[in-house]
Design an enzyme around this catalytic site. Structure first.
Site, mmCIF file in Angstrom:
data_model
loop_
_atom_site.group_PDB
_atom_site.id
_atom_site.type_symbol
_atom_site.label_atom_id
_atom_site.label_comp_id
_atom_site.label_asym_id
_atom_site.label_seq_id
_atom_site.Cartn_x
_atom_site.Cartn_y
_atom_site.Cartn_z
ATOM 1 C CG HIS A 93 -10.280 -2.397 34.592
ATOM 2 N ND1 HIS A 93 -10.427 -3.684 34.115
ATOM 3 C CD2 HIS A 93 -11.532 -1.906 34.720
ATOM 4 C CE1 HIS A 93 -11.720 -3.953 33.968
ATOM 5 N NE2 HIS A 93 -12.408 -2.883 34.323
ATOM 6 C CG ASP A 111 -17.572 -7.965 39.132
ATOM 7 O OD1 ASP A 111 -18.275 -6.959 39.356
ATOM 8 O OD2 ASP A 111 -16.925 -8.122 38.090
ATOM 9 N NE ARG A 137 -22.650 -2.249 38.669
ATOM 10 C CZ ARG A 137 -21.398 -2.058 38.218
ATOM 11 N NH1 ARG A 137 -20.552 -3.061 38.161
ATOM 12 N NH2 ARG A 137 -21.001 -0.868 37.868
ATOM 13 C CB SER A 194 -17.534 -3.922 39.444
ATOM 14 O OG SER A 194 -17.320 -4.520 38.203
ATOM 15 C CE LYS A 232 -13.972 -6.829 36.239
ATOM 16 N NZ LYS A 232 -15.348 -6.458 36.500
#
Ligand code: URA
Length: 443
Positions: free
Chosen positions: A82, A161, A168, A183, A187
């Site tokens: 990620h 989230d 956000r 966040s 996930k």
């Protein structure tokens, strides 16, 4: 405690108990909270921060607001990657099929564009027919069958989230270490992984300003992973200028396919190989990074990585022709315009925020979650910091829908490119490697 109490407590720098964070995450997912109160809490968190305990509770609350991808029966280990968010960053699109082609399962849950940064999902959806909204059971079946799935966050994966992420973005509260860490990790932990690699962007285009912040963010996510038996390796990578040449959704798909075929820009290839090597080691394919790199290079040169991408595209309803000649398959910009250097000199800066905001201004990103995006717009950035250029030399190509869109692109590039006189040293692409064992300086 009511949400008003939580806002007041955080506003005054107080501590919120784990049970309250869990209720907050549950109610967020249920959609029963008022946007204006969630926004106020976000701003209080932005200014006051969260303690380690609070970050754990918020992350686990958001994780438990949904379900987990159940893949523990698979023989292959599951590893994902990620990125905290960058401009021109198409690494995930190349990396996921490549690593899957080397024998590690990649169940990848990605995000949409956030702030000035692009999103993997938006890029993938510029492939005609490609859909990213799979149920968890469809995603699990696809990973079992072909070793990889590229999906977005559904109502099943950390739905709290999903709500918070959009809020956000709309409330200018993205740039917060505990909010970014919770966040991403809510996930990623829902994917039931055996390992995770993180690209923590540093420099002018990063969400956070300082090296200390980046190291803290990396260490926060490593600690969250450790609580769930998920070893995390973070590489700090440079985002002082956009990655690669292509910026903009469809345009980045073309560059991704070039990279899967062994071409593409050297900085994209280098990040793909470095993250890929970490993933193969976490995935137990080898314990040697050099061997991992050789395996990855072989998977690219033999065409196995591209064939894995084709399998993914077909499985997710996309046009497999994108693997042959992507420029004939993804939608193309109506107008192409050269952007030239105003003078002789050396490129000092290509400001990623200006490029990212420019793509949004041209319609390629969102200012509101409900906005539709135009996948065709963007830039080909033809010069990097440190390049010597002459007056009139093209620095970029603007990909636009019409004249007004091209003008927005030109204004963005006026802000992004600085051409000056002094030499500009090239900054290292990867500066630090962070694991549970500590911080290694690489450059
Ligand atoms: N990616 C995420 O999923 N969340 C963030 O906050 C930033 C990047």
């Amino acid at each position: 405690m009511t949400l008003r109490d939580l806002i007041e407590r955080k506003r005054d720098g107080g501590h919120i108990d784990a049970a309250d964070w869990h209720v907050f995450a549950h109610d967020l997912a249920a959609g029963t909270l008022a946007d204006y109160q969630v926004s106020a809490l976000l701003m209080a968190i932005y200014f006051r921060g969260l303690s380690d305990d609070e970050t754990v509770a918020l992350t686990e609350g958001m994780l438990e607001s949904g379900r987990k991808l159940e893949l523990s029966h698979l023989k292959m280990r599951r590893v994902d990657k990620h990125s905290v968010g960058g401009v021109g960053d198409k690494v995930s699109i190349v990396l996921a099929p490549l690593v899957a082609a080397c024998g590690v399962a990649v169940p990848m849950v990605s995000g949409r564009g956030l702030g000035h940064t692009g999103g993997t999902l938006d890029k993938l959806e510029s492939i005609p027919g490609f859909h990213t909204r799979l149920s968890l059971s469809q995603a699990a079946t696809q990973v079992e069958r072909i070793g990889c799935v590229l999906i977005g966050q559904t109502g099943e994966i950390a739905p709290a989230d999903r709500t918070l992420y959009a809020m956000r973005d709309a409330t200018a509260t993205v740039e917060s270490i505990p909010l970014i860490a919770s966040s991403i990790m809510s996930k990623k932990l829902a994917e039931g992984l055996n390992g995770l690699v993180l690209d923590v962007k540093t420099g002018a285009g990063a969400f956070l300003p300082s090296l200390d912040d980046h190291l803290t963010l990396a260490q926060t996510m490593i600690a969250l992973g450790a609580r769930h038996d998920c070893p995390v390796v973070a590489l700090l990578t440079n985002m002082d200028s956009p990655l690669g040449v292509a910026c903009g959704n469809a345009n980045e798909i073309i560059e991704s396919v070039q990279s899967l075929k062994g071409g593409g820009p050297p900085d994209v290839r280098e990040l793909v190989l470095r993250f890929g090597a970490e993933m193969l080691v976490l995935g137990g394919v080898t314990d040697d990074h050099a061997d991992a790199r050789t395996r990855l290079e072989r998977a690219i040169s033999s065409g196995k990585a591209l064939e894995k991408f084709r399998e993914i595209v077909i499985a997710q309803g996309g046009d497999p022709g994108v693997c042959d000649d992507p420029s004939l398959v993804v939608p193309a910009a109506k107008l192409r315009e050269a952007y030239v250097s105003p003078r002789d000199g050396v490129v000092q800066r290509v400001e990623p925020r200006a490029v990212g905001k420019g793509i949004t201004a041209m319609g390629g990103g969102r200012t509101k979650m409900a906005d539709l995006i135009d996948p065709t717009v963007g830039f080909q950035l033809l010069a990097k910091p440190g390049d010597r250029v002459t007056r009139g030399q093209p620095l970029a190509t603007i990909l636009a829908r019409d004249a007004a869109c091209a003008a927005a692109g030109r204004a963005a590039l006026d802000a992004a490119f600085v051409v000056g006189d002094g030499d500009m040293p090239r900054l290292p692409l990867i500066s630090h490697r962070v694991t549970a064992d500590g911080v290694e300086r690489l450059a």
